[in-house]
Design an enzyme around this catalytic site. Sequence first.
Site, mmCIF file in Angstrom:
data_model
loop_
_atom_site.group_PDB
_atom_site.id
_atom_site.type_symbol
_atom_site.label_atom_id
_atom_site.label_comp_id
_atom_site.label_asym_id
_atom_site.label_seq_id
_atom_site.Cartn_x
_atom_site.Cartn_y
_atom_site.Cartn_z
ATOM 1 N N LYS A 96 0.838 -1.205 0.000
ATOM 2 C CA LYS A 96 0.000 0.000 0.000
ATOM 3 C C LYS A 96 0.880 1.265 0.000
ATOM 4 O O LYS A 96 0.665 2.167 -0.801
ATOM 5 C CB LYS A 96 -0.956 -0.014 1.211
ATOM 6 C CG LYS A 96 -1.952 -1.179 1.144
ATOM 7 C CD LYS A 96 -2.984 -1.136 2.238
ATOM 8 C CE LYS A 96 -2.497 -1.639 3.567
ATOM 9 N NZ LYS A 96 -2.251 -3.087 3.608
ATOM 10 N N THR A 97 1.877 1.285 0.883
ATOM 11 C CA THR A 97 2.778 2.448 0.911
ATOM 12 C C THR A 97 3.537 2.544 -0.409
ATOM 13 O O THR A 97 3.700 3.635 -0.978
ATOM 14 C CB THR A 97 3.797 2.316 2.077
ATOM 15 O OG1 THR A 97 3.085 1.995 3.260
ATOM 16 C CG2 THR A 97 4.583 3.597 2.270
ATOM 17 N N ASP A 141 -1.418 6.262 6.750
ATOM 18 C CA ASP A 141 -1.476 4.826 7.032
ATOM 19 C C ASP A 141 -2.425 4.597 8.214
ATOM 20 O O ASP A 141 -2.639 5.504 9.022
ATOM 21 C CB ASP A 141 -0.053 4.342 7.368
ATOM 22 C CG ASP A 141 0.094 2.844 7.126
ATOM 23 O OD1 ASP A 141 -0.860 2.213 6.626
ATOM 24 O OD2 ASP A 141 1.162 2.307 7.443
ATOM 25 N N THR A 190 -5.841 -1.819 6.997
ATOM 26 C CA THR A 190 -6.006 -3.276 6.977
ATOM 27 C C THR A 190 -7.455 -3.613 7.322
ATOM 28 O O THR A 190 -7.853 -4.762 7.279
ATOM 29 C CB THR A 190 -5.092 -3.933 8.029
ATOM 30 O OG1 THR A 190 -5.285 -3.260 9.280
ATOM 31 C CG2 THR A 190 -3.638 -3.854 7.629
ATOM 32 N N ARG A 249 6.622 -8.146 1.380
ATOM 33 C CA ARG A 249 7.459 -7.670 2.495
ATOM 34 C C ARG A 249 8.090 -8.865 3.210
ATOM 35 O O ARG A 249 9.260 -8.845 3.589
ATOM 36 C CB ARG A 249 6.614 -6.857 3.481
ATOM 37 C CG ARG A 249 7.448 -6.289 4.630
ATOM 38 C CD ARG A 249 6.585 -5.622 5.665
ATOM 39 N NE ARG A 249 5.961 -4.423 5.160
ATOM 40 C CZ ARG A 249 4.876 -3.859 5.689
ATOM 41 N NH1 ARG A 249 4.308 -4.391 6.739
ATOM 42 N NH2 ARG A 249 4.379 -2.762 5.176
#
Length: 365
Positions: A96-97, A141, A190, A249
């Site tokens: 997302k980032t 975020d 999330t 990640r």
Amino acid sequence: MAIVSSGSASAGAAAPREPRRRLVDPAAQAGEEPSRATEAADTPIQREDSLRPRRLADYIGQSELKQVLGIAVEATRAREEALDHVLLYGPPGLGKTTMALVLAEELGVRCRITSAPALERPRDIVGLLVNLEPRELLFIDEIHRLNRVAEEILYPAMEDFRLDLTVGKGTTARTRSLPVAPFTLVGATTRAGSLSSPLRDRFGLIQRLEFYGLEDLQAIVLRAAGLLQIELDSAAALEVARRCRGTPRIANRLLRRVRDVAAVGGHGCVGAELVHEALSLHRVDARGLDASDRRLLHLLQHGYGGGPVGLDTLAAGLGEDPATLEAVVEPFLLQQGLLQRTPRGRVITEAGLAHLQAHHNSTAA
Ligand code: ADE
């Protein structure tokens, strides 16, 4: 494009667990101009930055997301406007980032990064908004954790690029309006269901990030290995891909662990066997489940006869926070069909039982 990271909570949200190291800038390695993003001050998101794709064309997987955002970016550029506000939701670690930074790069603007827990006081969000330049991105975020006051400041800013500020107190209180530069809010969460509907309704683009398939993950691992100068064959990349819970990640984290074992053992090109050895050492099993996933399945089976059992009871038994369990641990187990959510609680599936048994057999052998 530059990253401006705001607030310690934002740092916490994206902070890597390992100590910071010097950056490897993929652009520099490819002989390009270094990205201003990776030149930015010593922000805690730097480690992940070294492996992040910078352009849509380099972003592997999430094809529907790329298609939707690619069209929106192109149309926005042609109109010379700010991109519509974007809400990205899905499990952690899926990019997302990264996507927010890619959008900023594609639009040729700066991305300011913060996290909802860092926006505790009204002046935190006001300070960010008044300092935005036209068409810049503001990435928030964990946006579901925004407090009521911050949300209400955001509404007119998102809708009319206006801040309504209350000046003074009591009977002398007045509302003053201040213009804000046309900007794009990129919210990440999330837990899309925890967003208030007035906030959710103000996003023009709402996109879910999906777990990655094996082929995409293998490509991501090979790309990262190239950037980190690790010699790794395609079977080894596939083995990392199988064990990373569909999450880039985690793939990159596992790759670093494999690199350590390879370096200590003096290995040359890393093959699948070495990946197996390195990741078993870190208790990551053949399907990518880690010790906490197996503990959940084990408790469900042996503590509650396979379920159904409520989330809070399960979380208490594991000493975990229910929200973390639901947003971070469970999605992959559900997606893999090892766990089911029913109206009466969580239930282990046949596949979940088979996995526990297979893991038990492999460690007993
Ligand atoms: N590294 C992490 N996520 C990635 C992605 N989606 N594409 C390419 N490299 C990545």
